[in-house]
Design an enzyme around this catalytic site. Structure first.
Site, PDB file in Angstrom:
ATOM      1  N   CYS A   1       0.718  -1.104   0.010  1.00  0.00           N
ATOM      2  CA  CYS A   1       0.055   0.053  -0.097  1.00  0.00           C
ATOM      3  C   CYS A   1       1.005   1.211   0.063  1.00  0.00           C
ATOM      4  O   CYS A   1       0.838   2.400  -0.850  1.00  0.00           O
ATOM      5  CB  CYS A   1      -0.811   0.095   1.186  1.00  0.00           C
ATOM      6  SG  CYS A   1      -1.820   1.491   1.240  1.00  0.00           S
TER       7      CYS A   1
ATOM      8  N   CYS B   1      -6.281  -1.996   8.169  1.00  0.00           N
ATOM      9  CA  CYS B   1      -7.528  -1.190   7.860  1.00  0.00           C
ATOM     10  C   CYS B   1      -8.881  -1.879   7.482  1.00  0.00           C
ATOM     11  O   CYS B   1      -9.910  -1.513   7.670  1.00  0.00           O
ATOM     12  CB  CYS B   1      -7.364  -0.096   7.087  1.00  0.00           C
ATOM     13  SG  CYS B   1      -6.709  -0.309   5.364  1.00  0.00           S
TER      14      CYS B   1
END
Length: 476
Positions: A226, A319
């Site tokens: 990410c 997340c």
């Protein structure tokens, strides 16, 4: 509440029904609350050229949409990015608690539209302007605080990466709730705030590889991907459009004079492993204001500045797993359902059973459910046969680690250590064959001491002392 101003916006709403064919839309609301709003904006250069909205629901939503359009139309983009719930309510002469929800929804829609429209922005470069990545946590808020204290102007950005009704939105660092919190903190600090929607890119570049990695029997590290391929490079591109010279984040990391990542001053909080996939070109445009600080010092600074996130707990999960858990997520999004399989020794003897190979990772000791005279560890998993192989700690140890997709920022001969897990210490290492700097399909790492638990799919952070000189992915 000033009823006259509210009535003006309700009776003759500014921009209602305006459809911008070359604009960008932001939506908020839903069937549960019965209120839906779409805000549309078009940016030209450094200004909001046009704005419009559509609203369905209570009258307060229509008035709030009109107020938002009034506040941003024709204004400099950086000023429009300062408009939030408070400014919309103020334009309406104040709102009662029951009607404030309308301003919240319109602010959400407005900032989603403005965030998308930033793709067309061309704000002149200001060498003293910094884009600050704000997640709604204390670290990023203090990073922004330190940027402004250094005499620089700051623009805040928060990325929305994942939206799922099953998630615990408050526990996720990149949910719509986190975006709202970060926006309120940024506006309180006097910063324009951008909402950057990267959900499609995140799904394709992070979640899909995470799912395919587990399906193949690996243990992926999505945060490295990410940071290295989705989130931070998108923010750097945004920084260019907003005329920002650099990007500041709340990561604990340092940068060398020649533009490489270096371990933070506080090794307990160091995050360079998670940033290791960043290219030197990206690192050269970044600031890490927390580089020399410890977490208690950061919280103290937040408390002194009366930041509302000073005592906010850290997010503890990925997340997109917050409130869901890995097993449930893999089943729902990756089709990895529980399936009974065998636990075997290295010699192939069946010693137990499990409910799915994807529940295990190399080096795991707990949760095996196999009685043994000495502790057993996972040595490997086999997706094809749904088998989990276990053995002793001695059998777990490796001295050679194959890696794929390696990127060396410096020649391989400079590598003297490697970190093979986020929270593991660095171990002595050399790269076999002393390859040149650049990208390599496969390499082999020769360890100076045994390592217990080199898991396929995890990142190998290559070091020269405390400087990151490359990275790769562990393979079988």
């Amino acid at each position: 509440m000033d009823r006259e101003r509210f009535t003006e916006h309700l009776a003759a709403p500014m921009g209602r029904g305006v459809v911008l064919s070359e604009g960008f839309d932001g939506h908020a609301g839903g069937a549960l609350c019965g209120d839906l709003v779409r805000v549309s904006v078009r940016v030209a250069g450094e200004r909001v050229a046009e704005a419009g909205f559509e609203a369905a629901g209570c009258g307060a939503l229509t008035a709030a949409g009109s107020a938002a359009v009034t506040l941003v139309s024709g204004e400099p983009l950086l000023d429009a990015l300062r408009v939030g719930t408070r400014e919309i309510a103020s334009e309406l002469g104040g709102l009662s608690h029951g009607k404030l929800h309308a301003a919240d929804l319109v602010a959400d829609a407005l900032h989603r539209a403005l965030g998308a429209a930033c793709a067309d922005a061309a704000v002149p470069l200001d060498a003293a302007r910094t884009l600050v990545a704000m997640s709604g946590g204390v670290d990023s808020a203090v990073a922004g605080l330190l940027v402004t204290r250094a005499g620089r102007s700051a623009v805040a950005v928060t990325v929305e990466l994942w939206r799922d009704e099953d998630n615990d939105a408050e526990a996720s660092c990149c949910s719509a709730d986190a975006v709202r919190l970060a926006r309120s903190v940024a506006h309180r600090m006097g910063m324009p705030h951008v909402t950057l929607d990267l959900r499609d890119q995140f799904r394709a570049g992070v979640v899909d590889p995470f799912l395919s990695g587990y399906a193949a029997g690996e243990t992926p590290n999505p945060c490295v991907g990410c940071n290295g391929r989705v989130r931070l490079d998108a923010m750097l591109e945004l920084a260019t459009g907003l005329g920002c010279a650099d990007l500041a984040t709340g990561h604990y990391a340092r940068v060398t004079d020649d533009g490489l990542l270096r371990v933070a001053a506080d090794p307990a909080k160091d995050q360079t492993y998670m940033l290791s996939a960043l290219s030197p070109e990206s690192v050269s445009r970044m600031r890490f204001p927390l580089a020399e600080l410890t977490k208690p010092e950061v919280r103290a600074l937040a408390g002194e500045a009366d930041l509302p996130v000073a005592k906010r707990p850290e997010s503890q999960d990925l997340c997109f797993l917050a409130g869901v858990g890995k097993a449930r997520f893999l089943a729902r999004h990756g089709g990895l359902e529980d399936a009974r399989g065998e636990i075997v020794s290295a010699s192939g003897e069946v010693v137990g059973a499990h409910d799915g190979f994807h529940h295990f990772t190399v080096g795991q000791r707990k949760g095996l459910g196999v009685p043994a005279a000495e502790p057993l560890y996972v040595l490997g998993t086999d997706a094809a046969s749904n088998r989990v192989v276990v053995g002793s700690r001695e059998e777990l140890a490796v001295r050679r680690v194959p890696v794929r997709g390696a990127r060396l920022h410096r020649p391989g001969c400079e590598v003297d250590a490697v970190r093979l897990r986020y929270h593991s210490r660095a171990v002595p290492c050399r790269v076999a064959g002393s390859p040149a700097a650049g990208t390599h399909r496969t390499l082999e790492l020769e360890l100076g001491e045994p390592f217990h638990g080199a898991a396929p799919g995890q990142s190998a952070c290559l070091l020269r002392g405390d400087v990151i000189v490359g990275w790769a992915t562990i393979t079988r």
